[in-house]
Design a protein around this motif. Sequence first.
Motif, PDB file in Angstrom:
ATOM      1  N   LEU A   1      50.297  44.908  40.367  1.00 50.48           N
ATOM      2  CA  LEU A   1      50.165  43.476  40.149  1.00 50.48           C
ATOM      3  C   LEU A   1      48.946  43.024  40.935  1.00 50.48           C
ATOM      4  N   VAL A   2      47.983  42.433  40.246  1.00 50.48           N
ATOM      5  CA  VAL A   2      46.767  41.930  40.885  1.00 50.48           C
ATOM      6  C   VAL A   2      46.825  40.408  40.843  1.00 50.48           C
ATOM      7  N   ILE A   3      46.720  39.778  42.008  1.00 47.33           N
ATOM      8  CA  ILE A   3      46.692  38.317  42.102  1.00 47.33           C
ATOM      9  C   ILE A   3      45.309  37.949  42.622  1.00 47.33           C
ATOM     10  N   THR A   4      44.587  37.159  41.834  1.00 44.64           N
ATOM     11  CA  THR A   4      43.193  36.899  42.166  1.00 44.64           C
ATOM     12  C   THR A   4      42.808  35.438  41.946  1.00 44.64           C
ATOM     13  N   GLY A   5      41.864  34.997  42.720  1.00 46.56           N
ATOM     14  CA  GLY A   5      41.307  33.660  42.553  1.00 46.56           C
ATOM     15  C   GLY A   5      40.150  33.643  41.569  1.00 46.56           C
ATOM     16  N   ARG A   6      39.630  34.824  41.251  1.00 52.53           N
ATOM     17  CA  ARG A   6      38.511  34.935  40.306  1.00 52.53           C
ATOM     18  C   ARG A   6      38.828  36.005  39.272  1.00 52.53           C
ATOM     19  N   MET A   7      39.347  35.576  38.145  1.00 52.92           N
ATOM     20  CA  MET A   7      39.723  36.502  37.076  1.00 52.92           C
ATOM     21  C   MET A   7      38.476  37.177  36.511  1.00 52.92           C
ATOM     22  N   LYS A   8      38.625  38.454  36.188  1.00 51.84           N
ATOM     23  CA  LYS A   8      37.574  39.222  35.526  1.00 51.84           C
ATOM     24  C   LYS A   8      38.083  39.625  34.153  1.00 51.84           C
ATOM     25  N   GLU A   9      37.214  40.234  33.371  1.00 47.65           N
ATOM     26  CA  GLU A   9      37.652  40.779  32.092  1.00 47.65           C
ATOM     27  C   GLU A   9      38.718  41.835  32.367  1.00 47.65           C
ATOM     28  N   TYR A  10      39.764  41.852  31.559  1.00 46.14           N
ATOM     29  CA  TYR A  10      40.863  42.794  31.779  1.00 46.14           C
ATOM     30  C   TYR A  10      40.365  44.240  31.765  1.00 46.14           C
ATOM     31  N   SER A  11      39.389  44.520  30.934  1.00 44.62           N
ATOM     32  CA  SER A  11      38.862  45.889  30.851  1.00 44.62           C
ATOM     33  C   SER A  11      38.284  46.356  32.187  1.00 44.62           C
ATOM     34  N   GLY A  12      37.797  45.440  32.997  1.00 42.75           N
ATOM     35  CA  GLY A  12      37.288  45.804  34.318  1.00 42.75           C
ATOM     36  C   GLY A  12      38.378  46.347  35.221  1.00 42.75           C
ATOM     37  N   TYR A  13      39.560  45.763  35.117  1.00 42.24           N
ATOM     38  CA  TYR A  13      40.692  46.260  35.904  1.00 42.24           C
ATOM     39  C   TYR A  13      41.119  47.638  35.401  1.00 42.24           C
ATOM     40  N   LEU A  14      41.112  47.810  34.091  1.00 36.27           N
ATOM     41  CA  LEU A  14      41.469  49.111  33.521  1.00 36.27           C
ATOM     42  C   LEU A  14      40.459  50.180  33.920  1.00 36.27           C
ATOM     43  N   ASP A  15      39.186  49.824  33.931  1.00 36.18           N
ATOM     44  CA  ASP A  15      38.150  50.773  34.350  1.00 36.18           C
ATOM     45  C   ASP A  15      38.372  51.226  35.793  1.00 36.18           C
ATOM     46  N   ALA A  16      38.851  50.318  36.635  1.00 36.70           N
ATOM     47  CA  ALA A  16      39.048  50.631  38.052  1.00 36.70           C
ATOM     48  C   ALA A  16      40.131  51.681  38.275  1.00 36.70           C
ATOM     49  N   VAL A  17      41.065  51.802  37.347  1.00 33.43           N
ATOM     50  CA  VAL A  17      42.155  52.775  37.492  1.00 33.43           C
ATOM     51  C   VAL A  17      42.131  53.811  36.367  1.00 33.43           C
ATOM     52  N   ALA A  18      40.967  54.041  35.811  1.00 26.82           N
ATOM     53  CA  ALA A  18      40.832  54.931  34.655  1.00 26.82           C
ATOM     54  C   ALA A  18      41.342  56.343  34.926  1.00 26.82           C
ATOM     55  N   ASP A  19      41.307  56.782  36.171  1.00 28.30           N
ATOM     56  CA  ASP A  19      41.755  58.137  36.501  1.00 28.30           C
ATOM     57  C   ASP A  19      43.267  58.240  36.682  1.00 28.30           C
TER      58      ASP A  19
END
Length: 60
Positions: A21-39
């Motif tokens: 669960l990511v709680i953020t004040g500055r939303m990014k494109e969802y694909s950016g979050y997926l890229d961060a955990v691609a492995d």
Amino acid sequence: EIVQFGSSVYASEHARDLDLLVITGRMKEYSGYLDAVADFNADIIVLGVGKIPEESLLRG
């Protein structure tokens, strides 16, 4: 904030994925979050600060 939850926390030897669960004040494109955990085999829920998740997310 990043919160790890689900079976990867309470039964890691049986977990098939990583739940985050990511709680953020500055939303990014969802694909950016997926890229961060691609492995990893990961499920990610991203919420803005103060936002309440939809009930369908809470029920699974």
